[in-house]
Design a protein around this motif. Structure first.
Motif, PDB file in Angstrom:
ATOM      1  N   ARG A   6       1.169  -0.811   0.583  1.00  0.00           N
ATOM      2  CA  ARG A   6      -0.262  -0.513   0.016  1.00  0.00           C
ATOM      3  C   ARG A   6       0.877   1.249  -0.542  1.00  0.00           C
ATOM      4  O   ARG A   6       0.525   1.949  -0.382  1.00  0.00           O
ATOM      5  N   MET A   7       1.674   0.988   0.457  1.00  0.00           N
ATOM      6  CA  MET A   7       3.263   2.467   0.850  1.00  0.00           C
ATOM      7  C   MET A   7       3.585   3.154  -0.470  1.00  0.00           C
ATOM      8  O   MET A   7       3.651   3.723  -0.623  1.00  0.00           O
ATOM      9  N   ASP A   8       3.809   1.450  -0.853  1.00  0.00           N
ATOM     10  CA  ASP A   8       4.817   1.473  -2.327  1.00  0.00           C
ATOM     11  C   ASP A   8       3.528   2.055  -4.053  1.00  0.00           C
ATOM     12  O   ASP A   8       3.811   3.284  -4.131  1.00  0.00           O
ATOM     13  N   THR A   9       2.316   1.346  -3.930  1.00  0.00           N
ATOM     14  CA  THR A   9       0.908   2.833  -4.263  1.00  0.00           C
ATOM     15  C   THR A   9       0.860   4.162  -4.252  1.00  0.00           C
ATOM     16  O   THR A   9       0.937   4.289  -5.171  1.00  0.00           O
ATOM     17  N   VAL A  10       0.825   4.140  -2.523  1.00  0.00           N
ATOM     18  CA  VAL A  10       0.664   5.887  -2.533  1.00  0.00           C
ATOM     19  C   VAL A  10       1.588   6.854  -3.421  1.00  0.00           C
ATOM     20  O   VAL A  10       1.794   7.339  -3.541  1.00  0.00           O
ATOM     21  N   GLU A  11       3.461   5.776  -2.665  1.00  0.00           N
ATOM     22  CA  GLU A  11       3.711   6.733  -2.820  1.00  0.00           C
ATOM     23  C   GLU A  11       4.345   7.086  -4.761  1.00  0.00           C
ATOM     24  O   GLU A  11       4.035   7.771  -5.665  1.00  0.00           O
ATOM     25  N   ARG A  12       3.746   5.892  -5.687  1.00  0.00           N
ATOM     26  CA  ARG A  12       3.838   5.853  -6.619  1.00  0.00           C
ATOM     27  C   ARG A  12       2.551   6.783  -7.543  1.00  0.00           C
ATOM     28  O   ARG A  12       2.429   8.175  -8.189  1.00  0.00           O
ATOM     29  N   LEU A  13       1.553   7.212  -6.501  1.00  0.00           N
ATOM     30  CA  LEU A  13       0.893   7.611  -7.182  1.00  0.00           C
ATOM     31  C   LEU A  13       0.629   9.306  -6.902  1.00  0.00           C
ATOM     32  O   LEU A  13       0.593  10.599  -7.970  1.00  0.00           O
ATOM     33  N   VAL A  14       1.544   9.677  -5.695  1.00  0.00           N
ATOM     34  CA  VAL A  14       1.918  10.585  -5.114  1.00  0.00           C
ATOM     35  C   VAL A  14       3.237  11.384  -6.161  1.00  0.00           C
ATOM     36  O   VAL A  14       3.469  12.403  -7.132  1.00  0.00           O
TER      37      VAL A  14
END
Length: 98
Positions: free
Chosen positions: A52-60
């Motif tokens: 989930r953190m990886d996904t959030v970082e990619r989105l940001v």
């Protein structure tokens, strides 16, 4: 006179001391199957949170070009080696139970 003290200490005291600590070692707390299940659950939860953190970082990062993630990216090989080792150990443990 010293022999009277030393001989019983060697013959009685030393084996008693060794057997005492062997018994303590054998009765020491070990990890139970419930503890193993809890650790596996915690590992899977941590892995999901990491994804989930990886996904959030990619989105940001996609919204903001100046954003540089502080964490190690999930697709870097160095970051995945310990996870693969742990997954192999878990798979081996599950194979032993089957």
């Amino acid at each position: 006179m010293e022999e009277v003290i030393i001989i019983p200490m060697v013959v009685i005291g030393l084996p008693w001391l060794i057997l005492h600590y062997v018994t303590k070692w054998k009765t020491a707390a070990t990890i139970t199957t419930d503890d193993e299940a809890l650790l596996e659950d915690l590992y899977s939860l941590a892995k999901r949170l990491d994804e989930r953190m990886d996904t959030v970082e990619r989105l940001v990062a996609s919204d903001n070009a100046d954003f540089k993630p502080a964490r190690i990216q999930h697709d870097k090989e160095v970051d995945n080696v310990p996870l693969r080792e742990l997954e192999e150990l878990i798979a081996e443990k599950r194979g032993e139970r089957a």
